[in-house]
Enzyme design. Structure first.
Site: not given
Lengths: 401, 401
Positions: B10, B137, B182, B238, B290, B292
């Site tokens: 990602g 992360d 996360g 999350e 946003l 990331r």
């Protein structure tokens, strides 16, 4: 003589700048602030703003998000039905020797300005009542644009540009749907088109509440785009409706695989529909309340204009005007030039300005160059924030709200 | 001799900075880039990066979000099961005269670094294979922190501060729930605590995947807070799970008023639960991708470190190392001081670093000062972006991805 100022409705990052403008234009003995708008005024929840702010603090206030004085959502009754509440308000005006009333807000707040003005005239009370516009929605009549809109537009366009970069990383077809604020007016959603530059067209498709939404047309638009591009970005207003005026977000025909009605926002509704129709990656993103509070990417043009219109509101009152809303008039797009004026509050209160239909393309899935020419000047310039420990140093709201 | 570099997994806003660092450290005849990581390499989708970038373009690349080379999610099989794909890759290395391989990525990408290193050793192929860490992360073992985390943390903390200002405007009780990325590690959610300053505690409560989530304890925490404050802000990962390891977002006992299972994110699940329990305004906000890709509020410390670790990766290869991941070692928090080193890829690939439990408070609803001391240096400083027409001028990815 003293004046009093309040803020009402939803926040924008420009509303404290207008407050800063009012306070800085030192024409009254005391500038009072009502906490939580009319609702607080009725409880005499009033503070003296004149002795709180030095020049540094006024600059910090100008560059702080949301609402220093707090807000309310309070609709005054007609004074013909209930004059008690009006008598209460004007008794407080007398007690605090108030000769000018400034209310920074959107449509509902302008209704308050209108009603208080009418009552003042009725009882022959000498006061200058002036509305100062603000709303990210840009839906107030009579003014070229509203303070707060330019910064929200800049946040949305910048975020869209960044989402574009995020969306193109994998070698696969994808549809990214971005849900943007706006129940009845599509100004903010349309502003996402400012993410387009000489290299990239972002977003590819734009759906506005000004146009009835049709799911088949939507699918066919996506189909067309996917023929030429792998990664499609779509901007959609939260308030799009079908030809019967029913919100797409609440359309009972949007069911999940169990036949249950989907209750989430329009982005999720469209995500589900596109997933079912197209065999590709689909993501929906709700640009959340940061649209109205992301001070860190505010438009300098917007913040400066909000300050000046607040300052000019004081001059307008001092000049003997009442029952007015301050407005911007545009002289030209390029070079961008505006002047500040005012209009009778009756010509703007309780009306709603939507995007002119001629600024929407023939296909009804994008906007025209005229819209871009209109909105581009409003997002220019970045503000200089002071950072402490890596985080913007916004003004302390030193009381329990 | 030539080298090749790829990006995988990602996006973060720091990953192009590391690429810029690799390219700028001019030690190979040609720096090749693989488009879409290993997946593109296998198709010989390779570009020559050496003649694209002058100093200005390298600076622009450093300050551009997402992934210039594109990405992939591709897990190499074990070479004992399938050596064909490895032979294919190493044939391409031979063809392009590749003596160093740099892979910028997270956990899965480090698995690729490990496997390619092992195969190279197996066939006695002389190549330096180096992993360059990146992930918002912050869950890679062996390194003090990962490039990309600091900028995401700065975005989250800044947004939380702004959401706080937005949340306090009305004179009523409210609970605002902010859902943060996360799945298994709570680093990003915990970083929201950086929004706290001398005036305001933001957020009031923090729930991390490191701790089993209990709905009754959650309600009692909120109840306690509402006794002292009108407006509560809650940060939640999350990936929070109950004591059986079931994601709260997928908990089948979370039903709407029709008894239907709610399928949305954890923020929506908790919003519904809190609305049912407390008689107050409740809002949930999902901080979206946003987190990331919001380059416009990147941490200068993070972007600079990502550049240097990319540059140092080249030196590490030139020094004859292979099967390594680059790491940061921290000398001290205050003044902040790090050095760059490397570790055996085996000691980090396929492992996951979570928040030390002693950095979580006794009540399990917030973090300790140790965490703040650790994370604060990583969000310091703002980058200077070039803006064109009010929008950041990010690098053009001049090809169809």
């Amino acid at each position: 003589m003293n004046c009093i100022v309040g803020q009402s409705g939803g926040p924008t990052v420009a509303i404290n700048s207008s407050l800063s403008g009012v306070i800085s234009n030192n024409k009254y003995n005391t500038v009072y602030g009502m906490i939580n708008g009319i609702e607080g005024l009725l409880k005499k929840n009033i503070i003296n703003l004149s002795n709180i702010f030095d020049d540094n603090k006024l600059e910090q206030l100008k560059n702080s998000p949301a609402m220093y004085l707090g807000s309310c959502r309070f609709k005054l009754p007609s004074y013909k039905e209930n004059s008690d509440i009006y008598n209460q308000i004007f008794d407080i005006f007398k007690e605090f020797n108030i000769s000018a009333f400034f209310y920074i807000g959107g449509n509902d707040s302008m209704d308050t300005v209108l009603k208080l003005s009418e009552f003042a005239k009725q009882i022959d009370y000498d006061i200058n009542i002036i509305g100062i516009p603000k709303t990210i929605d840009n839906d107030l009549m009579a003014t070229d644009h509203t303070p707060g809109f330019g910064s929200a537009a800049k946040y949305i366009a910048t975020s869209m540009a960044e989402i574009y970069y995020d969306s193109i990383i994998y070698n696969l077809k994808s549809v990214t749907i971005v849900e943007i604020m706006g129940r009845n007016a599509g100004w903010l959603t349309a502003a996402s088109a400012l993410a387009t530059n000489q290299y990239n067209t972002v977003p590819d498709l734009i759906y506005l509440p000004e146009v009835a939404f049709n799911m088949d047309k939507f699918f066919s638009d996506i189909d067309q785009c996917l023929k030429f591009k792998n990664n499609i970005i779509i901007a959609v207003s939260e308030g799009i409706k079908d030809s019967n005026g029913i919100y797409i977000a609440s359309n009972p025909s949007n069911l999940d695989s169990f036949g249950h009605s989907i209750l989430s926002g329009v982005g999720k509704v469209l995500e589900t529909a596109v997933k079912q129709k197209f065999n590709c990656k689909v993501r929906s993103i709700e640009l959340n309340i940061l649209q109205r509070c992301a001070m860190h990417i505010a438009s300098k043009t917007d913040i400066d204009e909000a300050f000046i219109i607040g300052k000019e509101a004081v001059n307008t009152a001092i000049d003997g005007n009442t029952a007015k809303m301050m407005i911007f008039l545009r002289d030209s797009n390029n070079p961008y030039s505006i002047k500040i004026s005012n209009v009778d509050i009756k010509s703007t209160a309780n009306l709603e300005k939507t995007i002119p239909l001629e600024w929407i393309n023939e296909q009804k899935n994008n906007i025209t160059k005229e819209f871009i020419d209109y909105v581009k000047p409003l997002i220019q310039g970045q503000i200089n924030l002071n950072y402490i420990d890596g985080i913007p140093d916004y003004i302390n709201i030193g009381r329990t709200l």
